[in-house]
Write a protein that holds these residues in place. Structure first.
Motif: not given
Length: 152
Positions: A5-24
């Motif tokens: 998730a931290a890597e995705r934050f660094a790329r600027g991804e939105k929280a909802e997209a990260v949550a959906r892809e990581l299933r959390v």
């Protein structure tokens, strides 16, 4: 997962997209993002277990030795002479003055079995140890192989 998730934050991804892809949940991802913003990716690393084990390794070995003896040796003389979770809970209380729930005893027994199996398989490739007869106090089906009651 938090480091990903931290890597995705660094790329600027939105929280909802990260949550959906990581299933959390989005809430967890927002909490992780807040920690990441304050301390970077290193702040996401695990801080260790949430609690300290209630029985030491020596106490677990002593409990294992006592469980090799039958319940009759500990004062239970009814028709079922096997170890039930309720009896193991009472034995732990008597021996170590530590209170466990039935669920806590189940987890302790399962964890001890996993550790023991790992040690025995690393030591040799012999056949699996004999299974024990542990039952819960609600008379659920037998829980095979949970307590190391064999003499290996």
């Amino acid at each position: 997962m938090r480091l990903e998730a931290a890597e995705r934050f660094a790329r600027g991804e939105k929280a909802e997209a990260v949550a959906r892809e990581l299933r959390v949940t989005s809430r967890s991802v927002r909490r992780w993002r807040r920690v990441w913003e304050e301390g970077g990716a290193d702040a996401q690393r695990s801080k260790g277990p949430a609690s300290v084990e209630r029985l030491s390794a020596g106490q677990r070995e002593r409990l294992e030795c006592e469980l090799k003896r039958d319940p009759l040796a500990h004062g239970w003389d009814d028709e079922f002479q096997g170890w039930m979770l309720k009896r193991v809970k009472l034995l732990i209380g008597r021996m170590f003055h530590a209170g466990f729930t039935i669920q806590g005893v189940w987890k302790l027994v399962r964890r001890n079995r996993a550790c023991r199996n790992a040690r025995s398989s690393a030591a040799s490739n012999a056949t699996s140890p004999a299974r024990s007869t542990v039952r819960s106090s609600r008379r659920r089906p037998l829980l095979p192989g949970l307590l190391p009651l064999d003499a290996t």
